[in-house]
Design an enzyme around this catalytic site. Sequence first.
Site, PDB file in Angstrom:
ATOM      1  N   ILE A  42      16.519  81.451  19.143  1.00 39.76           N
ATOM      2  CA  ILE A  42      15.834  80.764  20.239  1.00 39.76           C
ATOM      3  C   ILE A  42      14.331  80.990  20.096  1.00 39.76           C
ATOM      4  O   ILE A  42      13.889  81.992  19.531  1.00 39.76           O
ATOM      5  CB  ILE A  42      16.362  81.234  21.621  1.00 39.76           C
ATOM      6  CG1 ILE A  42      16.267  82.752  21.776  1.00 39.76           C
ATOM      7  CG2 ILE A  42      17.774  80.725  21.863  1.00 39.76           C
ATOM      8  CD1 ILE A  42      16.684  83.273  23.131  1.00 39.76           C
ATOM      9  N   PHE A  77      30.143  65.163  30.909  1.00 38.50           N
ATOM     10  CA  PHE A  77      30.787  63.851  30.833  1.00 38.50           C
ATOM     11  C   PHE A  77      32.267  63.955  31.183  1.00 38.50           C
ATOM     12  O   PHE A  77      32.879  65.003  31.046  1.00 38.50           O
ATOM     13  CB  PHE A  77      30.592  63.237  29.433  1.00 38.50           C
ATOM     14  CG  PHE A  77      31.043  64.128  28.311  1.00 38.50           C
ATOM     15  CD1 PHE A  77      32.306  63.988  27.756  1.00 38.50           C
ATOM     16  CD2 PHE A  77      30.200  65.115  27.810  1.00 38.50           C
ATOM     17  CE1 PHE A  77      32.729  64.823  26.728  1.00 38.50           C
ATOM     18  CE2 PHE A  77      30.614  65.953  26.766  1.00 38.50           C
ATOM     19  CZ  PHE A  77      31.884  65.795  26.239  1.00 38.50           C
TER      20      PHE A  77
END
Length: 141
Positions: A42, A77
Amino acid sequence: MSNLNKTCRVHYTGTFNDGSKFDSSYDRGEPLEFVCGAGMMIKGFDKAVEDMEVGQIVDIHLMPEEAYGMPDSEAIFTVPVAELPGAEGLEVGMQVYLTSAMGQPFPVKVTALEDGNITFDANHEMAGKELNFKIELVEVK
């Protein structure tokens, strides 16, 4: 001296703001090896290691933007269970892998099952979280 594009070995402990530990290389007894700045880590972690010297220990606090980002509503979704072979056995909270249109597996978490539909969240489980790391640079190759 920059460690950019060099192979770095670090020991680290990662904690949430409440002090609970989510990961530690010390627990595994093996330093983590990565190429600094290559996008393997990261952003905030890479940035911290970039200017460290071997033997140095730093404590960093990362906002979500420097860690796993903020949750993306488009990464959530819903699909009909009937269109997903094997979905009947899934339960809320399970982590599973789906396959993208290009054939790449990606992890999702089941967040809802209702009316014959199943809802998945493809956000990283650490999205939106502030993270703290204690990093010790062990070696630079």
